[in-house]
Motif scaffolding. Structure first.
Motif, short mmCIF file in Angstrom:
data_model
loop_
_atom_site.label_atom_id
_atom_site.label_comp_id
_atom_site.label_asym_id
_atom_site.label_seq_id
_atom_site.Cartn_x
_atom_site.Cartn_y
_atom_site.Cartn_z
N ASP A 101 19.84 93.78 53.61
CA ASP A 101 19.19 94.76 54.70
C ASP A 101 19.78 95.76 54.95
O ASP A 101 20.62 96.48 54.44
N ALA A 102 19.18 96.59 56.10
CA ALA A 102 19.56 97.95 56.43
C ALA A 102 21.20 97.80 56.63
O ALA A 102 21.91 98.84 56.19
N PRO B 41 5.17 98.25 49.19
CA PRO B 41 5.75 99.69 49.22
C PRO B 41 6.58 99.94 48.11
O PRO B 41 7.00 101.12 47.68
N LEU B 42 7.15 98.89 47.48
CA LEU B 42 7.93 99.03 46.31
C LEU B 42 7.33 99.69 45.38
O LEU B 42 8.14 100.30 44.54
N ASP C 124 12.96 102.23 52.44
CA ASP C 124 13.59 103.31 53.17
C ASP C 124 14.73 103.65 52.62
O ASP C 124 15.00 105.16 52.75
N ALA C 125 15.75 103.10 52.10
CA ALA C 125 17.06 103.32 51.74
C ALA C 125 16.78 104.28 50.42
O ALA C 125 17.51 105.40 50.10
N LEU C 126 15.76 104.03 49.55
CA LEU C 126 15.53 104.85 48.41
C LEU C 126 14.71 106.15 48.93
O LEU C 126 15.50 107.13 48.25
N GLN D 105 15.37 107.64 51.57
CA GLN D 105 16.28 108.44 52.08
C GLN D 105 17.55 108.85 51.26
O GLN D 105 18.53 109.43 51.74
N GLY D 106 17.54 108.38 50.27
CA GLY D 106 18.76 108.72 49.33
C GLY D 106 19.86 107.86 49.65
O GLY D 106 21.10 108.21 49.21
N ARG D 107 19.92 106.65 50.35
CA ARG D 107 20.76 105.94 50.72
C ARG D 107 21.33 105.03 50.02
O ARG D 107 22.33 104.70 49.72
N ILE D 108 20.52 104.87 48.84
CA ILE D 108 20.88 104.12 47.40
C ILE D 108 20.19 104.84 46.15
O ILE D 108 19.42 105.45 46.44
N ALA D 109 20.90 104.87 44.97
CA ALA D 109 20.37 105.48 43.83
C ALA D 109 19.17 104.77 43.19
O ALA D 109 18.53 105.87 42.32
#
Ligand code: NAD
Length: 290
Positions: A199-200, A252-253, A228-230, A232-236
């Protein structure tokens, strides 16, 4: 007895199973069925069990029985089995294919070429060599992924709540897997402990450059947190074969950046369908005493 093959198996399986009884493939035969054989698609819930008064044995060709209401089946005196030994190679090869496809931009490169674009500068690749792969769960599939990763010169670390030591990987804490991995590949079953594990809060501990591969179960991640992480660039990157529902419904994926999606084909190799057939025949030999 009637054996019902509810999902897709190797084309020779009906003929191979005919030595045990009458083989059916239409759900209309459910009321007469003694042995129900499924893969992932058919969910064996209370309603299905109630619709099969002669049912004595359910075999799931695959790993785990989370698609079957096992408690209700037991209550009704119905045995439930699966074939965990069959699918490891097939799933491991898909997970590793995803690990190769993401840093090599294979999908974007192919799509752009077909659109007449030449993105030579934009599609800079990175190598797996020297990177750290963190495995969550070090069971059958994860061990196959580990050996492929080592052959590519990766460092392999792993966390498994129930396996403290393994020859396949350097065992460590979950926090260390989150913190140190360039790639994370998830290989746990879906349980109350693993549900929504990624999760986040878990993502916040990971490198921004991490790429996550999920071939186990969709519910092990929080899909909205991944999206959200994708964004925001929080994961690649995130590559997945599994979803909250098969197929995903307006997920949303499907529109997220840096995502690679496959339609739950982890076990669907030609070779694995033959292996599943062998396992099912073995189970039926034991069941019938033949
Ligand atoms: P396995 O039982 O050999 O390994 C699972 C490992 O997860 C075990 O070592 C176990 O100790 C570990 N584990 C359990 N709970 C954990 C937790 N809370 N934290 C960390 N580790 C934990 O199973 P496998 O054959 O490697 O399969 C793994 C999963 O892959 C299956 O449960 C199934 O959901 C999934 N699968 C998907 C496909 C597909 O088509 N994509 C096909 C087959 C299997």
């Amino acid at each position: 007895m009637v054996l019902l093959l509810a999902d897709a198996f190797a084309s020779d399986l009906p003929q191979r199973l005919s030595e045990f009884g009458t083989v059916a493939t239409e759900m209309a035969k459910l009321p007469e069925t003694e042995v129900l054989i499924v893969r992932s698609k058919t969910k064996v819930d209370k309603a299905m069990i109630d619709a099969a008064p002669r049912l004595k044995y359910i075999i799931r060709g695959g790993v785990g029985v989370d698609t079957i209401d096992v408690a209700y089946a037991k209550e009704k005196g119905i045995a439930v089995d699966n074939t965990p030994e069959a699918s490891s190679l097939a799933v491991a090869e898909l997970a590793f294919s995803m690990m190769l496809a993401m840093p090599n931009h294979l999908v974007a490169a192919d799509t752009s070429m077909k659109e007449g674009k030449w993105l030579k500068k934009e599609l800079e690749r990175t190598e797996l060599f020297g990177k750290t792969l963190g495995l969550i769960g070090i069971g059958r599939i994860a061990r196959e992924v580990a050996s492929r990763a080592k052959a590519f010169g990766m460092k392999v670390i792993a966390y498994d709540k129930y396996v403290p030591k393994s020859d396949a990987a350097e065992m460590t804490t979950l926090e260390n897997v989150y913190r140190n991995s360039d790639y994370i590949s998830i290989h746990t079953p879906l349980t109350d402990e693993t549900r929504s594990m990624i999760d986040a809060a878990a993502i916040a501990q990971m490198k921004k450059s991490v790429r996550i591969v999920n071939t186990c179960r969709g519910q092990v991640v929080v899909e909205n947190d991944i999206v959200d992480a994708l964004k925001q660039g929080r994961i690649a990157g995130y590559a997945t074969d599994v979803y909250y529902s098969d197929p995903p419904q307006n997920s949303p994926l499907q529109t997220a950046p840096n995502i690679l999606l496959t339609p739950h084909i982890g076990a669907s190799t030609e070779e694995n369908l033959l292996r599943l057939g062998d396992c099912i025949v073995d189970r039926l030999k034991k069941y019938t005493g033949k």
